[in-house]
Design a protein around this motif. Structure first.
Motif, PDB file in Angstrom:
ATOM      1  N   UNK A  29       1.109  -1.098  -0.303  1.00  0.00           N
ATOM      2  CA  UNK A  29       0.214  -0.096  -0.005  1.00  0.00           C
ATOM      3  C   UNK A  29       0.619   1.253  -0.355  1.00  0.00           C
ATOM      4  N   UNK A  30       0.450   2.285  -0.617  1.00  0.00           N
ATOM      5  CA  UNK A  30       1.247   3.439  -0.576  1.00  0.00           C
ATOM      6  C   UNK A  30       1.376   4.479   0.512  1.00  0.00           C
ATOM      7  N   UNK A  31       0.160   4.277   0.874  1.00  0.00           N
ATOM      8  CA  UNK A  31      -0.002   4.469   2.814  1.00  0.00           C
ATOM      9  C   UNK A  31      -0.902   4.089   3.137  1.00  0.00           C
ATOM     10  N   UNK A  32       0.008   3.292   4.745  1.00  0.00           N
ATOM     11  CA  UNK A  32      -0.893   2.091   5.321  1.00  0.00           C
ATOM     12  C   UNK A  32      -1.634   2.976   5.807  1.00  0.00           C
ATOM     13  N   UNK A  33      -1.768   3.701   6.044  1.00  0.00           N
ATOM     14  CA  UNK A  33      -2.832   4.408   7.067  1.00  0.00           C
ATOM     15  C   UNK A  33      -4.233   3.868   6.535  1.00  0.00           C
ATOM     16  N   UNK A  46     -10.403   9.563  11.171  1.00  0.00           N
ATOM     17  CA  UNK A  46     -10.482   8.842  12.699  1.00  0.00           C
ATOM     18  C   UNK A  46      -9.878   7.281  12.863  1.00  0.00           C
ATOM     19  N   UNK A  47      -8.811   7.437  11.358  1.00  0.00           N
ATOM     20  CA  UNK A  47      -8.074   5.939  11.651  1.00  0.00           C
ATOM     21  C   UNK A  47      -6.518   6.873  11.786  1.00  0.00           C
ATOM     22  N   UNK A  48      -6.101   6.893  13.280  1.00  0.00           N
ATOM     23  CA  UNK A  48      -4.598   7.511  13.244  1.00  0.00           C
ATOM     24  C   UNK A  48      -3.353   6.823  13.166  1.00  0.00           C
ATOM     25  N   UNK A  49      -2.014   7.406  11.998  1.00  0.00           N
ATOM     26  CA  UNK A  49      -1.403   6.554  12.114  1.00  0.00           C
ATOM     27  C   UNK A  49      -0.463   7.554  12.693  1.00  0.00           C
ATOM     28  N   UNK A  60      10.698  10.762  19.503  1.00  0.00           N
ATOM     29  CA  UNK A  60       9.092  11.121  19.953  1.00  0.00           C
ATOM     30  C   UNK A  60       8.881  10.910  19.178  1.00  0.00           C
ATOM     31  N   UNK A  61       7.181  10.831  19.645  1.00  0.00           N
ATOM     32  CA  UNK A  61       5.642   9.823  18.896  1.00  0.00           C
ATOM     33  C   UNK A  61       4.880  10.917  18.248  1.00  0.00           C
ATOM     34  N   UNK A  62       4.660  10.735  17.303  1.00  0.00           N
ATOM     35  CA  UNK A  62       3.548  11.655  17.023  1.00  0.00           C
ATOM     36  C   UNK A  62       2.718  10.972  16.615  1.00  0.00           C
ATOM     37  N   UNK A  63       0.791  11.152  16.611  1.00  0.00           N
ATOM     38  CA  UNK A  63       0.055  10.804  16.281  1.00  0.00           C
ATOM     39  C   UNK A  63      -0.786  10.836  15.217  1.00  0.00           C
ATOM     40  N   UNK A  64      -0.833  10.858  14.043  1.00  0.00           N
ATOM     41  CA  UNK A  64      -1.899  12.350  13.221  1.00  0.00           C
ATOM     42  C   UNK A  64      -3.079  11.204  12.816  1.00  0.00           C
ATOM     43  N   UNK A  65      -4.365  11.876  12.224  1.00  0.00           N
ATOM     44  CA  UNK A  65      -5.143  11.482  11.192  1.00  0.00           C
ATOM     45  C   UNK A  65      -4.256  10.733   9.859  1.00  0.00           C
ATOM     46  N   UNK A 127      -9.297   4.625  15.886  1.00  0.00           N
ATOM     47  CA  UNK A 127      -8.458   3.662  16.152  1.00  0.00           C
ATOM     48  C   UNK A 127      -6.660   4.102  15.853  1.00  0.00           C
ATOM     49  N   UNK A 128      -5.828   2.873  16.522  1.00  0.00           N
ATOM     50  CA  UNK A 128      -4.703   3.488  16.352  1.00  0.00           C
ATOM     51  C   UNK A 128      -4.031   1.773  16.019  1.00  0.00           C
ATOM     52  N   UNK A 129      -2.773   2.086  15.917  1.00  0.00           N
ATOM     53  CA  UNK A 129      -1.970   0.402  15.566  1.00  0.00           C
ATOM     54  C   UNK A 129      -2.340  -0.164  16.545  1.00  0.00           C
TER      55      UNK A 129
END
Length: 156
Positions: A29-33, A46-49, A60-65, A127-129
């Motif tokens: 997939x080109x964009x996994x999220x 609503x699915x965050x990567x 650091x970690x960042x969580x975005x749509x 949704x988050x991984x």
């Protein structure tokens, strides 16, 4: 596929209510999220990567749509830094203990500062991984932020 991962264990230990959603992961997939959102039939917003970054050389970690891109200048500023860059995939895997495509912000080997995009809070649940490729957890964004001790900010 195991539905018990370090991420789901971390959520259980924190007493967070969540559901687990497995889907067919597409490594090409080109964009996994976005592929995850489509596979589970959810709004991509609503699915965050989970992205691993370096801010002034510190992890650091960042969580975005999944349908948005992080603004590295805004992210660096949010964490009190001058510059941010994406972490190399091999470094992200070594730091988190997860494989790219399955990196969860929960249960990482080393806890790092985490930022959650504030627009995630426009949804009652996100949704988050879940800690492996093809596994998402659905939970309230407020529970995610609390569990991660995340800063909530506009970083897109």
């Amino acid at each position: 596929m195991s539905k018990t991962t370090r991420a789901t264990q971390a959520l259980q230990q924190a007493g967070v209510s969540f559901t687990v959603h497995a889907y067919e992961y597409d490594p090409n997939a080109e964009r996994i999220g976005l592929q995850a959102a489509e596979a589970i039939g959810a709004d991509p917003n609503s699915v965050l990567k989970t992205l691993m970054v370096l801010v002034d050389g510190k992890p650091a970690c960042v969580v975005v749509p999944s349908d948005k891109e992080v603004n590295l200048k805004k992210l660096a500023s949010t964490l009190g830094g001058k510059a941010a860059q994406m972490m190399k995939p091999a470094d992200a895997e070594r730091l988190t203990g997860y494989h790219v495509g399955g990196i969860s912000p929960f249960g990482q080997k080393k806890r790092v500062p985490t930022v959650m995009e504030q627009s995630a809070f426009e949804h009652p649940e996100v949704f988050m991984n879940g800690g492996q490729r093809g596994l998402q957890v659905k939970l309230k964004p407020s529970d995610a932020a609390k569990t991660l001790d995340a800063k909530v900010a506009a970083v897109i």
